[in-house]
Design an enzyme around this catalytic site. Structure first.
Site, PDB file in Angstrom:
ATOM      1  N   GLN A  96      49.179  34.284  38.753  1.00 16.27           N
ATOM      2  CA  GLN A  96      48.545  33.362  39.715  1.00 16.27           C
ATOM      3  C   GLN A  96      47.450  32.584  38.988  1.00 16.27           C
ATOM      4  OE1 GLN A  96      45.746  35.052  42.416  1.00 16.27           O
ATOM      5  NE2 GLN A  96      46.635  34.034  44.197  1.00 16.27           N
ATOM      6  N   SER A 145      42.108  30.520  40.420  1.00 20.41           N
ATOM      7  CA  SER A 145      40.645  30.473  40.231  1.00 20.41           C
ATOM      8  C   SER A 145      40.269  29.680  38.990  1.00 20.41           C
ATOM      9  CB  SER A 145      40.090  31.889  40.072  1.00 20.41           C
ATOM     10  OG  SER A 145      40.453  32.687  41.156  1.00 20.41           O
ATOM     11  N   SER A 162      45.177  37.555  36.328  1.00 21.75           N
ATOM     12  CA  SER A 162      45.725  38.886  36.021  1.00 21.75           C
ATOM     13  C   SER A 162      47.116  38.748  35.399  1.00 21.75           C
ATOM     14  CB  SER A 162      45.851  39.719  37.297  1.00 21.75           C
ATOM     15  OG  SER A 162      44.670  39.693  38.033  1.00 21.75           O
ATOM     16  N   GLU A 187      48.823  37.667  49.829  1.00 25.98           N
ATOM     17  CA  GLU A 187      48.048  38.467  48.867  1.00 25.98           C
ATOM     18  C   GLU A 187      47.174  39.462  49.631  1.00 25.98           C
ATOM     19  OE1 GLU A 187      45.410  36.195  46.359  1.00 25.98           O
ATOM     20  OE2 GLU A 187      45.307  37.808  44.866  1.00 25.98           O
ATOM     21  N   ASN A 195      34.721  40.008  50.001  1.00 27.94           N
ATOM     22  CA  ASN A 195      34.474  40.510  51.361  1.00 27.94           C
ATOM     23  C   ASN A 195      33.799  39.454  52.238  1.00 27.94           C
ATOM     24  OD1 ASN A 195      35.522  42.903  50.552  1.00 27.94           O
ATOM     25  ND2 ASN A 195      33.669  44.124  50.856  1.00 27.94           N
ATOM     26  N   GLU A 196      32.866  38.712  51.634  1.00 33.78           N
ATOM     27  CA  GLU A 196      32.144  37.708  52.424  1.00 33.78           C
ATOM     28  C   GLU A 196      33.111  36.630  52.914  1.00 33.78           C
ATOM     29  OE1 GLU A 196      31.112  38.811  49.404  1.00 33.78           O
ATOM     30  OE2 GLU A 196      29.549  40.117  50.217  1.00 33.78           O
TER      31      GLU A 196
HETATM   32  C1  LIG Z   1      40.706  42.393  40.203  1.00 34.27           C
HETATM   33  C2  LIG Z   1      40.722  40.889  40.288  1.00 34.27           C
HETATM   34  C3  LIG Z   1      41.907  40.212  40.059  1.00 34.27           C
HETATM   35  C4  LIG Z   1      41.939  38.805  40.129  1.00 34.27           C
HETATM   36  N1  LIG Z   1      43.111  38.171  39.845  1.00 34.27           N
HETATM   37  C5  LIG Z   1      43.189  36.812  39.911  1.00 34.27           C
HETATM   38  C6  LIG Z   1      44.392  36.130  39.580  1.00 34.27           C
HETATM   39  O1  LIG Z   1      45.406  36.735  39.189  1.00 34.27           O
HETATM   40  N2  LIG Z   1      44.433  34.800  39.687  1.00 34.27           N
HETATM   41  C7  LIG Z   1      43.346  34.065  40.083  1.00 34.27           C
HETATM   42  O2  LIG Z   1      43.479  32.841  40.170  1.00 34.27           O
HETATM   43  N3  LIG Z   1      42.153  34.679  40.368  1.00 34.27           N
HETATM   44  C8  LIG Z   1      42.051  36.043  40.290  1.00 34.27           C
HETATM   45  N4  LIG Z   1      40.853  36.689  40.560  1.00 34.27           N
HETATM   46  C9  LIG Z   1      39.673  35.889  40.881  1.00 34.27           C
HETATM   47  C10 LIG Z   1      39.229  36.017  42.338  1.00 34.27           C
HETATM   48  O3  LIG Z   1      40.109  35.353  43.207  1.00 34.27           O
HETATM   49  C11 LIG Z   1      37.805  35.440  42.406  1.00 34.27           C
HETATM   50  O4  LIG Z   1      36.967  36.259  41.596  1.00 34.27           O
HETATM   51  C12 LIG Z   1      37.280  35.443  43.823  1.00 34.27           C
HETATM   52  O5  LIG Z   1      37.969  34.516  44.614  1.00 34.27           O
HETATM   53  C13 LIG Z   1      35.756  35.126  43.857  1.00 34.27           C
HETATM   54  O6  LIG Z   1      35.485  33.972  43.153  1.00 34.27           O
HETATM   55  P1  LIG Z   1      34.305  33.943  42.057  1.00 34.27           P
HETATM   56  O7  LIG Z   1      34.503  35.086  41.127  1.00 34.27           O
HETATM   57  O8  LIG Z   1      34.305  32.563  41.475  1.00 34.27           O
HETATM   58  O9  LIG Z   1      32.980  34.220  42.862  1.00 34.27           O
HETATM   59  P2  LIG Z   1      32.139  33.160  43.710  1.00 34.27           P
HETATM   60  O10 LIG Z   1      33.057  32.376  44.572  1.00 34.27           O
HETATM   61  O11 LIG Z   1      31.260  32.383  42.773  1.00 34.27           O
HETATM   62  O12 LIG Z   1      31.270  34.099  44.612  1.00 34.27           O
HETATM   63  C14 LIG Z   1      30.037  34.692  44.189  1.00 34.27           C
HETATM   64  C15 LIG Z   1      29.416  35.419  45.376  1.00 34.27           C
HETATM   65  O13 LIG Z   1      29.086  34.455  46.415  1.00 34.27           O
HETATM   66  C16 LIG Z   1      29.678  34.853  47.645  1.00 34.27           C
HETATM   67  N5  LIG Z   1      30.095  33.676  48.427  1.00 34.27           N
HETATM   68  C17 LIG Z   1      30.761  32.593  47.957  1.00 34.27           C
HETATM   69  N6  LIG Z   1      30.999  31.713  48.967  1.00 34.27           N
HETATM   70  C18 LIG Z   1      30.519  32.272  50.088  1.00 34.27           C
HETATM   71  C19 LIG Z   1      30.457  31.852  51.458  1.00 34.27           C
HETATM   72  N7  LIG Z   1      30.986  30.688  51.850  1.00 34.27           N
HETATM   73  N8  LIG Z   1      29.873  32.688  52.355  1.00 34.27           N
HETATM   74  C20 LIG Z   1      29.322  33.871  51.968  1.00 34.27           C
HETATM   75  N9  LIG Z   1      29.333  34.320  50.681  1.00 34.27           N
HETATM   76  C21 LIG Z   1      29.922  33.526  49.748  1.00 34.27           C
HETATM   77  C22 LIG Z   1      30.910  35.659  47.252  1.00 34.27           C
HETATM   78  O14 LIG Z   1      31.323  36.518  48.294  1.00 34.27           O
HETATM   79  C23 LIG Z   1      30.392  36.419  46.030  1.00 34.27           C
HETATM   80  O15 LIG Z   1      29.657  37.559  46.434  1.00 34.27           O
HETATM   81  C24 LIG Z   1      40.769  38.079  40.459  1.00 34.27           C
HETATM   82  C25 LIG Z   1      39.568  38.780  40.662  1.00 34.27           C
HETATM   83  C26 LIG Z   1      39.538  40.169  40.575  1.00 34.27           C
HETATM   84  C27 LIG Z   1      38.238  40.886  40.780  1.00 34.27           C
END
Ligand SMILES: Cc1cc2nc3c(=O)[nH]c(=O)nc-3n(C[C@H](O)[C@H](O)[C@H](O)COP(=O)(O)OP(=O)(O)OC[C@H]3O[C@@H](n4cnc5c(N)ncnc54)[C@H](O)[C@@H]3O)c2cc1C
Length: 404
Positions: A135, A138, A170, A253, A372-373
């Site tokens: 996928q 991100s 991943s 997902e 979670n958020e």
């Molecule tokens: C085990 C694992 C596997 C993954 N695999 C893939 C994959 O295969 N392909 C892929 O594309 N991605 C993958 N990801 C990425 C994952 O989808 C992102 O990490 C996730 O969507 C969060 O994005 P970010 O890390 O940019 O955090 P951010 O979006 O920057 O968030 C940072 C913090 O801000 C909070 N936040 C952000 N917006 C809001 C809001 N509107 N309201 C309240 N709180 C908010 C979030 O909850 C978090 O605590 C994976 C992540 C993990 C941990």
């Protein structure tokens, strides 16, 4: 045969039993501590290929894609086929892993949004494990706010040319193909200028850089795309209309992550016994509470999976399930740490390896597949009908909206 089971189901159960007895090892006593957790890249790759080989065996035996139509490589079966398979497979140490999750995300998306050619070409290859998918959603500046993504795809005749960066992908280093979201119209509002593309990971210009984790393994990658050519025939859904299939992927997902459950209760009980805490009233209460959560989760998961198979939403929002699993996983990790804490720091016995994975990995599900958020926001808006978060940039072109 389960008591009172209709003949057709009993026949299928016998078929599954015979297949498993011939092709898999029964689960052993020591397996309760088995983990899906790798400390070297070599080990992770071996596991990935073992899951692929297992998928192939299932496919050859007519046991892959049990509820998918026959013309796309499935069995054309009913939800009870899956239930019976899962009941029987639970007694065996069958390889489980990442390939299964991308099948669960992309196969229903192709059924809902793909062309007939895409379904006929990609679904059998996916169900047989011939193509493993990753996928590519991100980006460094687009996670929770996925629709703000910046990876560009520009039309050039019958192809799109893609330039940009993805992250946290991943299994990308082992995958043959990727489902990619790219910006095709920067002048449209952010949700309306995205296209969903199916990319060959061996194309010139695709560079996969594994991100090494503290464990030594690389579950995720950065993926750089430079001048990567993707045929227009590999667009899923409409050009600029990729948000619809992307949402289908995200919904499946959440349902997949939630539907897997965490099933750690027997191990928590074993751990409590091992550390002489099984008589401790607080530990007992926490284990019992965890067991109740697990039961509720598996019932919620069944309900969502049954609805997804029927192509509907089924009254239970997948975000609710995903949130419940993430919380459950955190609570079970907390409890494991409370019972046997320092042992999580020692890599020796199988239970210590499991404990380490449980404690260190307990927050992964709270982030992957949407934090979670974000799931709480989804529940607030979709389930409770609360007002959406205010967005002062609503309807403005993507290029004018601020991004992180
Ligand atoms: C085990 C694992 C596997 C993954 N695999 C893939 C994959 O295969 N392909 C892929 O594309 N991605 C993958 N990801 C990425 C994952 O989808 C992102 O990490 C996730 O969507 C969060 O994005 P970010 O890390 O940019 O955090 P951010 O979006 O920057 O968030 C940072 C913090 O801000 C909070 N936040 C952000 N917006 C809001 C809001 N509107 N309201 C309240 N709180 C908010 C979030 O909850 C978090 O605590 C994976 C992540 C993990 C941990």
């Amino acid at each position: 045969m389960a008591a009172g089971e209709p003949e057709e189901q009993a026949r299928f159960r016998a078929e599954v039993r015979a297949f498993l007895a011939a092709n898999a090892e029964p689960r052993r006593e020591s397996d309760p501590w088995a983990v899906n957790f790798h400390t070297t890249d070599e080990e992770a790759r071996r596991h990935f290929e073992a899951v692929r080989a297992w998928q192939r065996k299932l496919f050859d035996a007519g046991l892959a894609g049990l509820t998918y139509p026959k013309e796309y490589g499935g069995r054309g079966g009913q939800p009870w086929h899956e239930r019976i398979y899962n009941e029987e497979a639970a007694a065996y140490a069958v390889p489980r892993g990442y390939i299964t999750s991308t099948i669960a995300m992309l196969a229903p998306t192709l059924l809902a949004h793909g062309t007939e050619e895409q379904r006929r070409h990609y679904l059998p290859r996916m169900l047989s494990g011939e193509d493993a998918w990753c996928q590519l959603f991100s980006e460094p500046g687009a996670g929770s706010d996925l629709a703000s993504l910046a990876c560009r795809a520009v039309r050039d005749g019958d192809e799109f040319v893609v330039d940009g960066q993805k992250v946290w992908n991943s299994g990308a280093q082992y995958s043959d193909r990727g489902m990619l979201l790219a910006r095709t119209n920067p002048d449209a509002p952010k949700h309306e200028g995205i296209t969903f593309l199916l990319v060959d990971m061996r194309s010139p210009g695709v560079e996969v850089r594994p991100l090494v984790q503290a464990t030594g393994a690389s579950g995720f990658n950065e993926v750089f795309l430079t001048g990567v050519r993707v045929p227009v025939s590999d667009v899923v859904g409409e050009i600029d209309g990729g948000w619809a299939p992307a949402r289908t992927v995200l919904r499946h997902e959440s349902a997949f992550i939630g539907g897997g459950g965490v099933q750690v209760n027997p191990r928590l009980v074993a751990l409590a016994r091992m550390f002489g805490a099984a008589g401790d009233p607080v530990v007992r209460q926490r284990v019992a509470s965890h067991y109740i959560r697990e039961r509720v989760l598996s019932l919620m998961g069944e309900r969502i999976k049954a609805a997804a198979r029927r192509g509907g939403r089924g009254g239970l929002d997948p975000s609710l399930l995903k949130l419940f699993v993430a919380e459950s996983r955190r609570l079970s990790g907390d409890l494991a740490a409370a019972i046997a804490g320092p042992h999580a720091l020692v890599a020796g016995e199988p239970f210590q390896r499991w404990l380490h994975a449980e404690v260190v990995g307990r927050f992964a599900i709270s982030i992957g597949g949407g934090t979670n958020e974000v799931q709480r926001n989804n529940v607030a808006e979709r389930v409770l009908g609360l007002p959406r978060e205010p967005n002062p940039y609503q309807g403005r072109p993507w290029r004018e909206t601020p991004r992180s």
